[in-house]
Scaffold this active site. Structure first.
Site, PDB file in Angstrom:
ATOM      1  N   GLY A  37       0.824  -1.199   0.000  1.00 14.25           N
ATOM      2  CA  GLY A  37       0.000   0.000   0.000  1.00 14.25           C
ATOM      3  C   GLY A  37       0.853   1.241   0.000  1.00 14.25           C
ATOM      4  CG  ASP A 160      -6.556   4.842   3.077  1.00 14.34           C
ATOM      5  OD1 ASP A 160      -7.117   5.516   2.178  1.00 14.34           O
ATOM      6  OD2 ASP A 160      -5.612   4.065   2.848  1.00 14.34           O
TER       7      ASP A 160
END
Length: 294
Positions: A37, A160
């Site tokens: 990520g 997120d």
């Protein structure tokens, strides 16, 4: 993390995998790369200690800092903060974190997490370009919302929320990756105050407009991201084409009941002051039969 996330094997593995030691912390044998990520890379590993004591499933997921951040003191603090936030949560729809460890020999910090089988939500959406049916949508959205309701109730913000951070495991929906999250005032006040702006890992399509402009993370920002995910589940499309929200007004997806759409539309408001709905209220809307609302 997902065991079905196309683990990467040598020689095709990226540099981050090639430079990882075979064993972290003298205990965790790295087997394959699961995913990467903004600031973290996740591996499947075998817990040698658990294996020694006869555990038939000695596998875990390890999250380490990506190459770009592994020398940043702020990033190390963020990784510990993520572990502290996750340790503060106890919910069946939140991925479990077991421990935060330091491998001094290899100068690596890492988090040990549960390893689950199943794809992430973004992969499912790729298979349903027109969105999911209402029953299938509810089966995913309700546990996701329950996870956020629990986190907000414990004073924890995710920061997120997006399809790739929602795991559809064999054991149910799991929300994970609180790496950009934070605790609200009065919750875990002893944690280090570090700048997330320097990490600059926000996802533009799901980060609320005020976050991209430098404002602090709030519950309203999580609500905006939830609105984007719910809209995408219903239509197969992002409400703003994965760009920051503008004054455009997305239309109600056909398979989203009107009483639910009213809540989702509020969640998608570009102005955080106009997002007059909570995760609990969104959950209530999805859980209520349309007839109740008229």
């Amino acid at each position: 993390m997902s065991e079905l996330a196309h683990p990467v094997q040598a020689p095709a593995a990226p540099l981050a995998f090639r430079t990882m030691p075979d064993v972290l912390g003298g205990r965790y044998c790295i087997e394959c790369l699961l995913g990467a990520g903004g600031m973290g890379t996740v591996y499947r590993a075998r817990d040698l200690l658990a294996q020694q004591f006869g555990d038939p499933q000695p596998y875990v997921a390890l999250k380490v800092l990506s190459e770009a951040y592994d020398q940043s003191p702020d990033a190390s603090a963020l990784l510990f903060n993520e572990y502290a936030l996750m340790r503060h949560l106890h919910h069946p729809n939140v991925l479990r974190h077991f421990s935060f460890d330091v491998d001094t020999a290899h100068q690596r910090v890492f988090v040990v997490m549960e390893l689950l089988r199943g794809p992430t939500l973004d992969r499912l959406l790729c298979e349903h370009p027109l969105g999911l049916t209402w029953p299938a949508l509810r089966d995913i959205a309700l546990p996701l919302l329950e996870a956020v309701v629990h986190a907000h109730g414990r004073g924890v913000l995710h920061g997120d929320i997006k399809p790739s951070n929602v795991l559809l495991s064999d054991d149910g929906v799991r929300l994970f990756d609180f790496g950009l999250g934070r605790a609200e005032a009065g919750t875990l006040d002893g944690l280090a105050h570090v700048s997330r702006n320097r990490v600059n890992a926000w996802t533009p399509g799901y980060a609320a407009p005020e976050i991209l402009e430098g404002a602090a993370l709030t519950r309203a920002a999580d609500i905006y991201a939830l609105g984007c995910v719910l809209y995408e589940l219903a239509s197969g499309k992002h409400p703003f084409n994965r760009m920051p929200a503008t004054h455009a007004r997305p239309k109600r997806p056909k398979n989203l009941p009107r009483h639910v759409w009213r809540g989702v539309r509020k969640a998608l408001a570009p102005d955080p002051g106009k997002r007059g709905i909570s995760a609990a209220q969104l959950h209530e809307a999805l859980a209520t039969k349309p007839g109740f609302w008229g």
